[in-house]
Design a protein around this motif. Structure first.
Motif, PDB file in Angstrom:
ATOM      1  N   ASP A   1       0.829  -1.209   0.000  1.00  9.40           N
ATOM      2  CA  ASP A   1       0.000   0.000   0.000  1.00  9.40           C
ATOM      3  C   ASP A   1       0.862   1.257   0.000  1.00  9.40           C
ATOM      4  N   LEU A   2       2.112   1.078  -0.422  1.00 15.10           N
ATOM      5  CA  LEU A   2       3.064   2.200  -0.401  1.00 15.10           C
ATOM      6  C   LEU A   2       3.029   2.966  -1.721  1.00 15.10           C
ATOM      7  N   VAL A   3       2.911   4.273  -1.609  1.00 16.27           N
ATOM      8  CA  VAL A   3       3.013   5.145  -2.789  1.00 16.27           C
ATOM      9  C   VAL A   3       4.163   6.121  -2.556  1.00 16.27           C
ATOM     10  N   LEU A   4       5.172   6.066  -3.399  1.00 20.88           N
ATOM     11  CA  LEU A   4       6.249   7.050  -3.335  1.00 20.88           C
ATOM     12  C   LEU A   4       5.847   8.265  -4.158  1.00 20.88           C
ATOM     13  N   VAL A   5       6.010   9.433  -3.579  1.00 21.87           N
ATOM     14  CA  VAL A   5       5.690  10.686  -4.267  1.00 21.87           C
ATOM     15  C   VAL A   5       7.022  11.411  -4.500  1.00 21.87           C
ATOM     16  N   LEU A   6       7.520  11.300  -5.709  1.00 23.06           N
ATOM     17  CA  LEU A   6       8.872  11.774  -6.009  1.00 23.06           C
ATOM     18  C   LEU A   6       8.842  13.096  -6.766  1.00 23.06           C
ATOM     19  N   ASN A   7       9.649  14.014  -6.290  1.00 22.41           N
ATOM     20  CA  ASN A   7       9.671  15.364  -6.856  1.00 22.41           C
ATOM     21  C   ASN A   7      11.084  15.748  -7.266  1.00 22.41           C
ATOM     22  N   GLY A   8      11.187  16.296  -8.459  1.00 20.22           N
ATOM     23  CA  GLY A   8      12.484  16.631  -9.024  1.00 20.22           C
ATOM     24  C   GLY A   8      12.904  18.069  -8.773  1.00 20.22           C
ATOM     25  N   PRO A   9      13.790  18.567  -9.619  1.00 21.25           N
ATOM     26  CA  PRO A   9      14.488  19.815  -9.364  1.00 21.25           C
ATOM     27  C   PRO A   9      13.582  21.032  -9.259  1.00 21.25           C
TER      28      PRO A   9
ATOM     29  N   GLU B   1      -0.039   4.246   2.483  1.00 23.71           N
ATOM     30  CA  GLU B   1       1.160   4.828   3.097  1.00 23.71           C
ATOM     31  C   GLU B   1       1.878   5.642   2.026  1.00 23.71           C
ATOM     32  N   ILE B   2       2.194   6.893   2.324  1.00 19.53           N
ATOM     33  CA  ILE B   2       2.952   7.670   1.329  1.00 19.53           C
ATOM     34  C   ILE B   2       4.309   8.071   1.882  1.00 19.53           C
ATOM     35  N   ASP B   3       5.222   8.239   0.955  1.00 20.24           N
ATOM     36  CA  ASP B   3       6.577   8.656   1.294  1.00 20.24           C
ATOM     37  C   ASP B   3       6.948   9.706   0.246  1.00 20.24           C
ATOM     38  N   LEU B   4       6.947  10.975   0.655  1.00 21.22           N
ATOM     39  CA  LEU B   4       7.203  12.075  -0.287  1.00 21.22           C
ATOM     40  C   LEU B   4       8.651  12.527  -0.185  1.00 21.22           C
ATOM     41  N   ARG B   5       9.304  12.608  -1.319  1.00 24.03           N
ATOM     42  CA  ARG B   5      10.711  13.008  -1.366  1.00 24.03           C
ATOM     43  C   ARG B   5      10.934  14.024  -2.481  1.00 24.03           C
ATOM     44  N   GLN B   6      12.006  14.789  -2.322  1.00 26.80           N
ATOM     45  CA  GLN B   6      12.370  15.761  -3.367  1.00 26.80           C
ATOM     46  C   GLN B   6      13.883  15.765  -3.515  1.00 26.80           C
ATOM     47  N   SER B   7      14.339  15.848  -4.746  1.00 25.05           N
ATOM     48  CA  SER B   7      15.776  16.016  -4.987  1.00 25.05           C
ATOM     49  C   SER B   7      16.004  16.849  -6.235  1.00 25.05           C
TER      50      SER B   7
ATOM     51  N   ALA C   1       6.093  -1.276  -4.648  1.00 25.03           N
ATOM     52  CA  ALA C   1       5.161  -0.210  -4.298  1.00 25.03           C
ATOM     53  C   ALA C   1       3.888  -0.312  -5.139  1.00 25.03           C
ATOM     54  N   LEU C   2       2.818   0.201  -4.573  1.00 27.91           N
ATOM     55  CA  LEU C   2       1.545   0.243  -5.306  1.00 27.91           C
ATOM     56  C   LEU C   2       1.676   1.149  -6.533  1.00 27.91           C
ATOM     57  N   ALA C   3       2.330   2.280  -6.345  1.00 28.78           N
ATOM     58  CA  ALA C   3       2.499   3.243  -7.447  1.00 28.78           C
ATOM     59  C   ALA C   3       3.572   4.252  -7.064  1.00 28.78           C
ATOM     60  N   VAL C   4       4.062   4.939  -8.070  1.00 28.12           N
ATOM     61  CA  VAL C   4       4.897   6.120  -7.860  1.00 28.12           C
ATOM     62  C   VAL C   4       4.169   7.299  -8.482  1.00 28.12           C
ATOM     63  N   ILE C   5       4.055   8.367  -7.722  1.00 24.95           N
ATOM     64  CA  ILE C   5       3.581   9.641  -8.267  1.00 24.95           C
ATOM     65  C   ILE C   5       4.842  10.464  -8.521  1.00 24.95           C
ATOM     66  N   LEU C   6       5.046  10.851  -9.766  1.00 27.88           N
ATOM     67  CA  LEU C   6       6.327  11.458 -10.141  1.00 27.88           C
ATOM     68  C   LEU C   6       6.123  12.814 -10.812  1.00 27.88           C
ATOM     69  N   ASN C   7       6.621  13.843 -10.141  1.00 23.32           N
ATOM     70  CA  ASN C   7       6.791  15.137 -10.804  1.00 23.32           C
ATOM     71  C   ASN C   7       8.289  15.319 -10.998  1.00 23.32           C
ATOM     72  N   ALA C   8       8.758  14.990 -12.176  1.00 23.82           N
ATOM     73  CA  ALA C   8      10.198  15.024 -12.438  1.00 23.82           C
ATOM     74  C   ALA C   8      10.685  16.427 -12.775  1.00 23.82           C
ATOM     75  N   GLY C   9       9.797  17.437 -12.692  1.00 27.67           N
ATOM     76  CA  GLY C   9      10.224  18.803 -12.992  1.00 27.67           C
ATOM     77  C   GLY C   9      10.823  18.860 -14.391  1.00 27.67           C
ATOM     78  N   ALA C  10      11.893  19.627 -14.528  1.00 29.17           N
ATOM     79  CA  ALA C  10      12.501  19.815 -15.849  1.00 29.17           C
ATOM     80  C   ALA C  10      13.089  18.525 -16.417  1.00 29.17           C
ATOM     81  N   TYR C  11      13.409  17.535 -15.539  1.00 27.53           N
ATOM     82  CA  TYR C  11      13.916  16.261 -16.058  1.00 27.53           C
ATOM     83  C   TYR C  11      12.874  15.536 -16.903  1.00 27.53           C
ATOM     84  N   THR C  12      11.623  15.896 -16.720  1.00 26.13           N
ATOM     85  CA  THR C  12      10.566  15.356 -17.570  1.00 26.13           C
ATOM     86  C   THR C  12      10.942  15.484 -19.044  1.00 26.13           C
ATOM     87  N   HIS C  13      11.539  16.627 -19.373  1.00 28.49           N
ATOM     88  CA  HIS C  13      11.761  16.991 -20.774  1.00 28.49           C
ATOM     89  C   HIS C  13      13.139  16.593 -21.287  1.00 28.49           C
TER      90      HIS C  13
END
Ligand code: DQA
Length: 150
Positions: free
Chosen positions: A3-11, A46-52, A70-82
């Motif tokens: 039931d873990l969702v990682l919420v990952l945030n980029g630059p 359960e969520i685990d939010l991180r930023q780098s 993990a159940l899913a990752v929610i990813l905002n990769a910021g500019a790395y998206t592109h």
């Protein structure tokens, strides 16, 4: 599947609240994390939010999500998206659905934001709703758990 969702945030997402608020709004990453925590608790997730600001950290965390099933990752990769083939490849390397999130709608912005290296390997994409994009993504993750998302 957990039931873990990682919420990952980029630059630059550590600067939310003060960074171009006319585009990204006034919510800070801390306030988004607090709202997501409440939502996750109500959903029994359960969520685990991180930023780098470092691409490799995002790659490592995607691998970790895979290793922990993990159940899913929610990813905002910021500019790395592109730009990031490495993040694209990391998503392909794990058997965890990744939900791509953006506060703004990149397609309504500069042409260089119209390409996403994440979208072709994402389960789905939510963008343009400010902090609510994250809440919508968490609902989508919960639907994956219940098997009510495609
Ligand atoms: C963003 C959109 C990206 O184009 C930009 O580089 C960001 C934030 C968003 O959440 O709207 O850093 O991912």
């Amino acid at each position: 599947m957990s039931d873990l969702v990682l919420v990952l945030n980029g630059p630059n997402l550590n600067l939310l609240g003060s960074r171009e608020p006319h585009i990204y709004g006034h919510d800070t990453l801390d306030s988004i994390a607090a709202a997501l925590s409440d939502q996750a608790e109500a959903l029994g997730i359960e969520i685990d939010l991180r930023q780098s600001n470092h691409e490799g950290h995002l790659v490592d965390w995607l691998h970790e999500a895979g290793g922990r099933s993990a159940l899913a990752v929610i990813l905002n990769a910021g500019a790395y998206t592109h730009t990031s083939v490495a993040i694209h490849d990391a998503i392909k390397a794990i058997a965890v659905p990744v939900i791509e999130v953006h506060l703004s709608n990149p397609h309504a912005r500069e042409a260089f934001r119209h390409t996403s290296f994440i979208s072709p390997v994402a389960k789905g994409v939510i963008s343009g709703f400010g902090a609510r994009s994250y809440a919508l993504a968490l609902d989508a993750a919960a639907a994956l758990r219940q098997g009510t998302a495609q």
